[in-house]
Design a protein around this motif. Structure first.
Motif, PDB file in Angstrom:
ATOM      1  N   GLU B 827      50.304  54.237  28.673  1.00 22.77           N
ATOM      2  CA  GLU B 827      51.046  53.674  29.794  1.00 22.77           C
ATOM      3  C   GLU B 827      50.348  52.427  30.364  1.00 22.77           C
ATOM      4  N   TYR B 828      49.021  52.511  30.402  1.00 20.38           N
ATOM      5  CA  TYR B 828      48.231  51.379  30.878  1.00 20.38           C
ATOM      6  C   TYR B 828      47.264  50.987  29.773  1.00 20.38           C
ATOM      7  N   PRO B 829      47.690  50.145  28.867  1.00 21.38           N
ATOM      8  CA  PRO B 829      46.932  49.949  27.621  1.00 21.38           C
ATOM      9  C   PRO B 829      45.778  48.949  27.719  1.00 21.38           C
ATOM     10  N   ALA B 830      45.585  48.310  28.860  1.00 22.32           N
ATOM     11  CA  ALA B 830      44.553  47.273  28.925  1.00 22.32           C
ATOM     12  C   ALA B 830      43.655  47.513  30.137  1.00 22.32           C
ATOM     13  N   TRP B 831      42.517  46.822  30.148  1.00 21.10           N
ATOM     14  CA  TRP B 831      41.644  46.859  31.323  1.00 21.10           C
ATOM     15  C   TRP B 831      41.960  45.663  32.204  1.00 21.10           C
ATOM     16  N   PHE B 832      42.172  45.936  33.466  1.00 26.06           N
ATOM     17  CA  PHE B 832      42.295  44.821  34.414  1.00 26.06           C
ATOM     18  C   PHE B 832      40.907  44.539  34.972  1.00 26.06           C
ATOM     19  N   VAL B 833      40.453  43.322  34.776  1.00 26.64           N
ATOM     20  CA  VAL B 833      39.107  42.947  35.192  1.00 26.64           C
ATOM     21  C   VAL B 833      39.211  41.928  36.319  1.00 26.64           C
ATOM     22  N   PRO B 834      39.082  42.377  37.552  1.00 27.00           N
ATOM     23  CA  PRO B 834      39.196  41.418  38.650  1.00 27.00           C
ATOM     24  C   PRO B 834      37.880  40.682  38.851  1.00 27.00           C
ATOM     25  N   GLY B 835      37.959  39.493  39.331  1.00 23.67           N
ATOM     26  CA  GLY B 835      36.753  38.720  39.630  1.00 23.67           C
ATOM     27  C   GLY B 835      36.912  38.040  40.973  1.00 23.67           C
ATOM     28  N   ARG B 836      35.798  37.590  41.518  1.00 26.79           N
ATOM     29  CA  ARG B 836      35.891  36.863  42.791  1.00 26.79           C
ATOM     30  C   ARG B 836      34.717  35.907  42.860  1.00 26.79           C
ATOM     31  N   VAL B 837      34.998  34.658  43.133  1.00 33.10           N
ATOM     32  CA  VAL B 837      33.937  33.652  43.217  1.00 33.10           C
ATOM     33  C   VAL B 837      34.157  32.801  44.460  1.00 33.10           C
ATOM     34  N   LEU B 838      33.138  32.031  44.809  1.00 33.77           N
ATOM     35  CA  LEU B 838      33.230  31.205  46.016  1.00 33.77           C
ATOM     36  C   LEU B 838      33.984  29.917  45.766  1.00 33.77           C
ATOM     37  N   LEU B 839      33.881  29.418  44.549  1.00 33.53           N
ATOM     38  CA  LEU B 839      34.374  28.069  44.315  1.00 33.53           C
ATOM     39  C   LEU B 839      35.053  28.019  42.962  1.00 33.53           C
ATOM     40  N   GLN B 840      36.228  27.454  42.939  1.00 35.53           N
ATOM     41  CA  GLN B 840      36.898  27.236  41.654  1.00 35.53           C
ATOM     42  C   GLN B 840      37.278  25.770  41.600  1.00 35.53           C
ATOM     43  N   GLU B 865      44.493  35.950  33.193  1.00 33.67           N
ATOM     44  CA  GLU B 865      43.977  35.467  31.919  1.00 33.67           C
ATOM     45  C   GLU B 865      44.060  36.556  30.853  1.00 33.67           C
ATOM     46  N   LEU B 866      44.614  36.163  29.726  1.00 32.44           N
ATOM     47  CA  LEU B 866      44.858  37.128  28.649  1.00 32.44           C
ATOM     48  C   LEU B 866      44.324  36.570  27.348  1.00 32.44           C
ATOM     49  N   ASN B 867      43.944  37.483  26.489  1.00 32.02           N
ATOM     50  CA  ASN B 867      43.632  37.073  25.133  1.00 32.02           C
ATOM     51  C   ASN B 867      44.940  36.727  24.409  1.00 32.02           C
ATOM     52  N   PRO B 868      44.972  35.639  23.647  1.00 32.69           N
ATOM     53  CA  PRO B 868      46.230  35.235  23.002  1.00 32.69           C
ATOM     54  C   PRO B 868      46.848  36.343  22.148  1.00 32.69           C
ATOM     55  N   ALA B 869      45.995  37.157  21.504  1.00 35.10           N
ATOM     56  CA  ALA B 869      46.536  38.216  20.659  1.00 35.10           C
ATOM     57  C   ALA B 869      47.295  39.244  21.509  1.00 35.10           C
ATOM     58  N   ASP B 870      46.679  39.627  22.641  1.00 34.70           N
ATOM     59  CA  ASP B 870      47.354  40.567  23.541  1.00 34.70           C
ATOM     60  C   ASP B 870      48.646  39.974  24.064  1.00 34.70           C
ATOM     61  N   ALA B 871      48.551  38.678  24.418  1.00 35.41           N
ATOM     62  CA  ALA B 871      49.723  38.019  24.987  1.00 35.41           C
ATOM     63  C   ALA B 871      50.875  38.066  23.999  1.00 35.41           C
ATOM     64  N   ALA B 872      50.547  37.846  22.734  1.00 35.18           N
ATOM     65  CA  ALA B 872      51.593  37.878  21.728  1.00 35.18           C
ATOM     66  C   ALA B 872      52.181  39.293  21.636  1.00 35.18           C
ATOM     67  N   ALA B 873      51.299  40.288  21.677  1.00 40.93           N
ATOM     68  CA  ALA B 873      51.772  41.664  21.571  1.00 40.93           C
ATOM     69  C   ALA B 873      52.665  42.037  22.751  1.00 40.93           C
ATOM     70  N   VAL B 906      42.487  42.090  30.782  1.00 40.16           N
ATOM     71  CA  VAL B 906      43.277  41.136  31.548  1.00 40.16           C
ATOM     72  C   VAL B 906      42.419  40.744  32.730  1.00 40.16           C
ATOM     73  N   ALA B 907      42.113  39.473  32.859  1.00 39.28           N
ATOM     74  CA  ALA B 907      41.205  39.060  33.928  1.00 39.28           C
ATOM     75  C   ALA B 907      41.933  38.217  34.952  1.00 39.28           C
TER      76      ALA B 907
END
Lengths: 580, 946
Positions: B827-840, B865-873, B906-907
């Motif tokens: 049902e949830y096939p990927a890892w969601f990887v959250p990040g947080r930074v001060l400056l982008q 952000e996704l890996n292109p292979a996952d995105a295609a899938a 997924v970041a």
């Protein structure tokens, strides 16, 4: 594979022969800043078009500044094996005539020529030679008659973008000589003997400065060459880099060899496009021919050099601010100690020299320090490279032996004030140098003499003003410059300049009060005593010197509410950059 | 010191050391030389020229802040000419700084609230400046005895105020451009969020291009405010209030243990927080939580009376009634059906009493912290080395040649610990970060390894193997100090690096580089947390990290070591005194039979023998009915954020729930009895920070209204009612004395001993001498003590294991390097990887003013952000509008395909500014304690309709 020095020299000789005595004429056009401002680019284009139209062959080179800036655009035509003929203030139309007559028919335009020079460049009498016989010898021109060219030896003679032309005129000979026959300490010793002193303004002994750096055992040391040159009325650093960048590159290499430094930066103010382009090209050529990089000319000595640019800031010419700028920070001066020789750019020991100082070094090494020390006046050895501008008949860049007096410089060499007007004052050594009254012309070119007179010979800029110039207004303009260029770090300079400008604006609006002079003195003297770098310490000079020579004029503005020259009555515009 | 030299300032001879500047020497000796741009702890700047002096026999007026001392130097400071020069600069400053009151002849007789009839605009008055009476500038003006009249024209700069960013107001009309804020931001914090702007007369400070602080890289630590000598930078809340009293205590938000000065107004309300300069833990620094997140102590929502549920409704009652009732009910649940969950910000004394209450009065080993999500954080550390705590002081991180940060969002969770790390990096140290998430430190990292979530242990195996292969092992030291290195080497040698690279998604080069940097440094330090490590791998992960430190010989020496980054303010203390599942005070694991007997003898009462439950197990047991009664101290975001399952539902299942809290939080609403809990600022006790430093916290004020009590009192009262012995401590000091008896590491500690570890800090001049606010409050330096303390008068132990390990040799453990298999569901096939930074820097964004609050907020599309292979899938294309869905929530954004993102993850990296805006606008009374973490969660990506 980089050529050996002998190969380089041989090739350079051959190319030079082809240019001066080959099968076709050589046309040199001054396209330094002065030339370009006068329209040299259009002249070059006209010359090229004209050549095509006449189906004539000639080599056109864009050279630097011969020093005769008043005569720009200056076109110099040399038929193979013949003397060089100079045409002054050439317009595109005249360019056409020059081609038609001089190139195509071989007949110089005697009427419009400024003079001629013997085919062995730069020196000697011009030999009586056919058609050019009637032309005056350019070396007898007042601007050139008393010149002794060391740093400017190639300026206006060679194409700065061609390393071979530099090499053909003795270029890199000193480097080769040093790398093959001298130790670094011996090079340093020659500079020491020469008595060379910094031409950036402070006149500090170069040999001593180098010895500080040479004494450091740090593995990474830097040589910086400063061409920030933001002074109004100073253009000799730019002039040298535009006319003969390789002499500076060679000077830096010798400095590096003498002090054991292997890295260098030439620091140029962004916006000085001519010097930037030509210096970058020179550095690239030197790398190509193995004169920069690893194992220069096959020796153990390696050196890397890069051109770095400032932002648009006068203070970034201050040595520590310059280092901040190279490191990518805001150009604000650092405190000292530690001095750059201990902790300089990127925290490493650093030596910093002005363009002119380094430009002397190749000749000093080639001819020996004693030769250089023999030129000049007392402790000021060598020559002074002056930038003459303002109310003078002949403006330009001249290299004169130290010791010539200002009277001669202004009236003989520069031809006096145009329109028969009286000289009122001169402004030397940049805006911070202050002004000298017309009676100061008995000073001789000498660092100490100038210092004792309360002025700075400094970088060699001399701006002359005639009787129509208002001393108050000129002071205001100078302080407006100083104020705008304050970096804003140290409090006395940041605020003192603004307040000085405010008072001067008030006086030149004829609204000043009797207390204003004392107020300016108070601000200025405290600024002098309290500031972090030279900008603030010297920033009161324009006012103090003007007050010394023209107190009466200030009085007239304040008490009589009148401007003796009349220039302060008209509505004026002043860049009120200080405050919102 | 033998190399002391003597200089004289205005004839007063002082001793100092070569290398110092004259101004430093003067400050040390308590002699005042005026200054505005100088600030201790930062490099001299030499801009204000207020500290100019003259040297006898020298030239000119050098600035004392950049004048190196020389033996025999004679300095003139209080001289006519020197002061004249200072006055001339000050005169110009006054001409551009609002000065109505500075130059007023009535200033000495003007009271703080006098109405002024002078023709001076409000803008130009000191009495209407937020910094009035705390203003260094004003004090300096007074010191110099400025003339009332100035020949200079005064100009008000007319710069619009910046009041839309979170927490700070900026009024650059008051700025004197001393640059302290810029330097603090750059030099101390390493953020470079602010800079100098313009030049000459217009030179100022600010963000580059005048952007909002939200997009500038600001971490809202308040360091710039703390150093501002004028009113240009001030805290918005209580902006106009003047402190009546100032008290020192320790921040309750995280285990760094920052000493803070709390400013209180006449009404006893906390109005401002100024981090203490002379504090060994934080060195004058604080963070967004400490600086702006303590106002909850003032809240009107605080519980004032005990509440008791009658007819399903919580009603106010008296303490006596509440305690009688609670004791009466608890008596029925003695034994394993009782559990106590303590708050991580309780004091050592309270933690000690909590576990004692549970064990002695309630005969239950079910005692733990609500924050204890990773109970294995230090188990392996203790097992291998001897102590479950950081080996070295925090600020020694500054001296490390390489720092490895493992799975820790350190700059948010333990913010001030990030300061020495960033400073070390600025000064040339190398930083290796191992984290799937993009966190602030990854921006500074020389090497950032981004393993697939869950494969961290395997990656550590790869790095350890590389250490062996590259010959980076300090074999001599290992042989001398470690037990059985051969086994570990064997297990490392059988690892297949290519396979590891395949599973972790980290290239072999990456592993080799991390090993080279860490193992190649002369001294390397290791900071770790287990934010997203699967619980069954946690222990082995720590073993692997300890092995890494040991193999490279980085334990037991200064500037190296290993730092477990705990979460709660006093988690270390809880671990030490046994307020931790299955740990006895100072005796390690409960299973240790002899330890229990020893303790029973010491306490003179029997202790329960059944295994205890940790927080996760407790809640599970509450759900199943095994635990029936619970005493819950403090609220915890973990009860509601899913990290512990549905904690609130579990609480609902209890027969009897007592909650002791400051606010009527979600768990409190479920309780039968709610007891009002005193905050950190109202109690006496000690915290032990993550570098083992035991520091006093002090009652800064009485609760302003209501009858909130500290836990110590409550446990005592309950124990008395339950007839349990050993709770008769008259004071917190008495509890500490008992702890010192029971816990070997704390032996020798007492409040008297801690008091002796403080020292008077010299205060220059009299009251009139102006000082930076931070220095103004520094009367005494409280150093605290780092356990273990050697004897009654002995010193603390900054660096552990300098003389070897307690058990002789460190017990190298060879963990089984492994990664979990397919823990993701369909049902949830990927890892969601959250990040947080001060400056982008590379991201475009807009900052808008929100209409109702007049505050800035960020308006932009997040990037998923996704890996292109996952995105295609998942048939997602670049730029598609997508939504990341997890069980806990969802995040909308635009898809960006990036091959650097490991497959199956997924970041999305958001800006810290967004978090700060959310915290600022949060309706919670104590939002900083609920700062959302960065949890890696199973997720799926779906396309949104355009």
């Amino acid at each position: 594979m980089a050529p050996t020095f002998q190969e380089l020299q041989a090739q350079a000789e051959q190319r030079w022969q082809a240019l001066t005595a080959g099968d076709r004429p050589w046309i040199r056009v001054g396209t330094a800043l002065c030339g370009q401002a006068a329209g040299a680019d259009a002249v070059v284009q006209a010359l090229q078009e004209s050549l095509e139209r006449h189906n004539a062959a000639a080599q056109i080179s864009q050279v630097g500044c011969l020093g005769l800036c008043f005569a720009e655009p200056l076109v110099d035509v040399q038929l193979p094996g013949q003397p060089r003929v100079f045409y002054a203030n050439v317009t595109p139309e005249q360019a056409e005539e020059i081609i038609a007559s001089h190139i195509v028919q071989g007949i110089p335009l005697a009427g419009s020529a400024l003079g001629c020079l013997g085919s062995d460049d730069g020196g000697g009498d011009s030999s009586d030679n056919g058609e050019t016989g009637d032309l005056p010898d350019l070396n007898r021109h007042p601007m050139r008659a008393r010149e002794q060219r060391i740093a400017l030896r190639n300026a206006g003679n060679i194409d700065p973008l061609d390393i071979y032309q530099y090499a053909a005129n003795g270029g890199y000979r000193a480097l080769h000589q040093a790398l093959t026959g001298m130790t670094g300490a011996e090079v340093l010793e020659q500079v020491n003997i020469s008595g060379l002193r910094g031409r950036g303004g402070a006149a500090f002994a170069t040999g001593t400065k180098w010895r500080f750096l040479a004494g450091s055992q740090a593995p990474v040391k830097y040589i910086l060459c400063n061409c920030e040159e933001g002074d109004p009325g100073a253009f000799n650093d730019k002039g040298i880099l535009e006319s003969d960048p390789h002499t500076v590159v060679e000077g830096i290499l010798l400095a590096g060899y003498a002090t054991g430094a292997n890295y260098g930066y030439i620091f140029i103010r962004s916006g000085h496009d001519g010097p930037i382009d030509r210096t970058r090209a020179a550095v690239a050529q030197a790398y190509d021919l193995g004169l920069l990089g690893r194992n220069i000319l096959g020796s153990d000595f390696s050196f890397d050099l890069e051109v770095a640019l400032t932002g648009d800031s006068y203070v970034s010419g201050e040595e520590t601010a310059l280092m901040e700028a190279i490191e990518g920070s805001r150009a604000m001066p650092r405190y000292r100690p530690p001095f750059p020789a201990q902790v300089g750019v990127f925290g490493q020991p650093t030596n910093i020299n002005n363009v002119k100082t380094l430009a002397y070094v190749p000749e000093i090494v080639a001819r020996g320090g004693a030769w250089f020390a023999g030129i000049g006046h007392e402790r000021s050895t060598g020559t002074a490279i002056l930038c003459l501008s303002g109310a003078l008949n002949y403006t330009g860049m001249v290299e004169l032996p130290m010791g010539i007096n200002l009277q001669d410089v202004l009236y003989e060499i520069a031809g006096g004030v145009p329109g028969g007007k009286e000289l009122k004052f001169i402004q030397t050594g940049g805006p911070l140098g202050g002004v000298l009254g017309a009676d100061a012309t008995d000073l001789v070119l000498d660092f100490e003499v100038f210092r004792n007179a309360g002025a700075i010979l400094g970088s060699g800029g001399i701006i002359a003003a005639d009787e129509d110039t208002c001393a108050v207004d000129l002071t205001r303009v100078l302080i407006a410059f100083c104020q705008y260029e304050s970096c804003g770090k140290c409090f006395p300079c940041r605020m003192g300049m603004s307040h000085l400008l405010e008072v001067l604006e008030r006086i030149s609006r004829l609204e000043g009060g009797p207390e204003d002079l004392a107020l300016m003195r108070n601000i200025g003297e405290n600024m002098q005593a309290g500031s972090l770098c030279g900008h603030g310490q010297l920033g009161f000079n324009p006012v103090s010197s003007a007050l010394r020579f023209f107190a009466g004029e200030f009085e007239a503005h304040i008490t009589e509410r009148r401007c003796p020259t009349g220039s302060c009555q008209t509505p004026w515009f002043s860049p009120r950059l200080s405050r919102r | 010191m033998p190399d002391d030299i003597t200089i004289a300032i205005d004839g007063v001879e002082i001793k100092t050391q070569p290398g110092k500047m004259v101004l430093d020497a003067a400050v040390d000796a308590g002699i005042y030389i005026p200054y505005l741009c100088y600030h201790p702890g930062m490099k001299p700047f030499a801009a204000c020229r207020m500290c100019v002096v003259s040297v006898e026999g020298g030239r000119g007026y050098p600035a004392a802040c950049t004048l190196p001392v020389q033996d025999g130097m004679r300095i003139r400071s209080e001289a006519q000419d020197v002061n004249e020069l200072r006055r001339s600069v000050m005169q110009m400053l006054i001409a551009e700084h609002p000065n109505g009151c500075l130059t007023c002849h009535r200033i000495d007789i003007c009271g703080p609230s006098d109405v002024c009839l002078r023709h001076v605009s409000v803008n130009d008055r000191c009495v209407t400046c937020p910094k009035n009476e705390r203003c260094e500038f004003k004090d300096t003006v007074r010191y110099l005895g400025m003339e009332l009249e100035s020949p200079l024209n005064y100009t008000y700069k007319q710069i619009p105020l910046e009041v839309a960013d979170p927490f700070y107001d900026r009024d650059y009309n008051l700025c004197i451009a001393c640059g302290r804020c810029v330097r603090a931001c750059e030099e101390i914090r390493g953020d470079n969020a602010i800079c100098f702007t313009e030049r000459s007369g217009k030179a100022l400070v600010g963000t580059s291009f005048g952007s909002s602080l939200l997009e500038s890289g600001c971490e809202f630590c308040g360091a710039c405010i703390d150093v501002c000598p004028v009113g240009a930078l001030v805290e918005r809340s209580h902006k106009w209030e003047k402190p009546r009293t100032v008290e020192r205590t320790v921040c309750p938000h995280c285990p760094v243990g920052c000493q803070l000065n709390l400013e209180l107004n006449g009404g006893g309300e906390l109005i401002r927080v100024v981090p203490e300069y002379n504090s060994p833990a934080n060195r004058g620094q604080a963070c967004f939580k400490g600086k702006f997140g303590l106002e909850f102590v003032n809240s009107r929502e605080r519980l004032q009376q005990p509440l008791i549920r009658r007819d399903g409704v919580l009603v106010e009652t008296s303490w006596d009634e509440a305690l009688d009732y609670v004791a009466g009910r608890l008596a029925d649940y003695r034994g394993d059906s009782f559990a106590l969950l303590a708050s991580p910000n309780g004091t050592n004394e309270e933690h000690y009493l909590a576990q004692k209450f549970s064990r002695v009065a309630m005969d239950s080993n079910n005692v733990d912290l609500t924050s204890n999500l990773q109970p294995e954080l230090t188990t392996a550390l203790e097992q291998t080395l001897g102590h479950g705590a950081a080996t070295n002081p925090l600020w020694q991180l500054e001296q490390a040649g390489c720092i490895l940060v493992f799975n820790s969002n350190l700059t948010e969770d333990n913010n001030v610990a990030g300061v020495p790390i960033k400073r070390a990096v600025q000064n040339g140290a190398e930083l290796v970060v191992i984290d799937p998430r993009e966190v602030e430190l990854t921006r500074y990292a020389h090497c950032w390894l981004r393993p697939a979530p869950g494969t961290e242990l395997l990656l550590l195996g790869g790095i350890l193997r590389e250490v062996l292969d590259q010959g980076l092992e300090n074999s001599q030291w290992v042989e001398a100090h470690c037990e059985d290195p051969a086994t570990l080497r064997y297990y490392l040698r059988i690892l297949d690096l290519d396979e590891i690279a395949g599973i972790t998604g980290v290239s072999r080069d990456g592993m080799a580089e991390a090993a080279r940097r860490f193992g190649g440094a002369d001294n390397a330090a290791l900071c770790y947390a287990l934010d997203n490590i699967p619980p069954d791998l946690a222990r082995d992960c720590v073993s692997a990290l300890v092995d890494l430190a040991l193999l490279t010989g980085n334990v037991g020496k200064p500037g190296a070591g290993i730092y477990p980054m705990r979460q709660g303010a006093n988690e270390q203390g809880a671990w030490d005194v046994g307020c931790w599942a299955n740990r006895l005070p100072g005796r390690g694991a409960r299973r240790n039979e002899s330890a229990r007997r020893e303790l029973e003898e010491l306490l003179n009462c029997p202790l329960p023998t059944n295994p205890g439950l940790g927080v996760a197990a407790t809640l599970e047991a509450a759900g199943t009915g095994r635990v029936k009664a619970m005493l819950l101290v403090g609220d915890s975001p973990n009860l509601g954020n899913g990290r512990l399952g549905d904690g609130l539902a579990a609480l609902q299942n209890l027969d009897f729930l007592v909650v002791m809290d400051t606010f009527l939080s979600a768990p409190a609403r479920l309780a039968e009895v709610v007891l009002p809990r005193a905050t950190f600022a109202e109690k006496d006790g000690t915290y032990t920070n993550l570098e083992r430093r035991v520091q006093r916290i002090r009652p800064v004020f009485r609760p302003r209204r209501g009858e909130a009590q500290p836990e110590q009192w409550v446990f005592g009262q309950l124990a008395r009612r339950l007839d349990a012995p050993g709770f008769e401590h008259p004071s917190a000091a008495a509890v500490m004395d008992e702890i010192a008896q029971v816990v070997p590491a704390y032996a020798g500690l007492s409040y008297a001993r801690l008091e002796a570890e403080s020292a008077l800090v010299l205060r220059s001049g009299g009251l009139e001498s102006p000082k930076p606010t931070q220095m103004l409050y520094t009367g005494r330096e409280h150093r605290g003590l780092q356990w273990p303390v050697a004897g009654e008068s002995g010193a603390g132990t900054p660096v552990l294991y300098l003389d070897g390990f307690p058990s002789g040799k460190a017990d190298l453990i060879a963990p089984q390097f492994r990664a979990p298999q397919d823990i993701l569901e369909a049902e949830y096939p990927a890892w969601f990887v959250p990040g947080r930074v001060l400056l982008q820097r590379d991201r475009e964004m807009q900052v808008e003013i929100e209409a109702d609050s007049n505050l800035n907020r960020i308006v932009r599309d997040e990037l998923v952000e996704l890996n292109p292979a996952d995105a295609a899938a998942w048939s997602v294309a670049e730029g598609d509008a997508v939504e990341v869905q997890t069980r806990q929530g969802r995040l909308a954004g635009l898809a960006r395909l990036d091959a650097a993102i490991p497959p199956g993850t997924v970041a999305a990296t958001i800006l810290f500014g967004q978090l700060v805006v959310d915290l600022q606008n949060s309706p919670e009374p104590d939002p900083m304690s609920r700062t959302p973490g960065l949890d890696i969660l199973p997720a799926r990506v779906v396309k949104r309709d355009a």
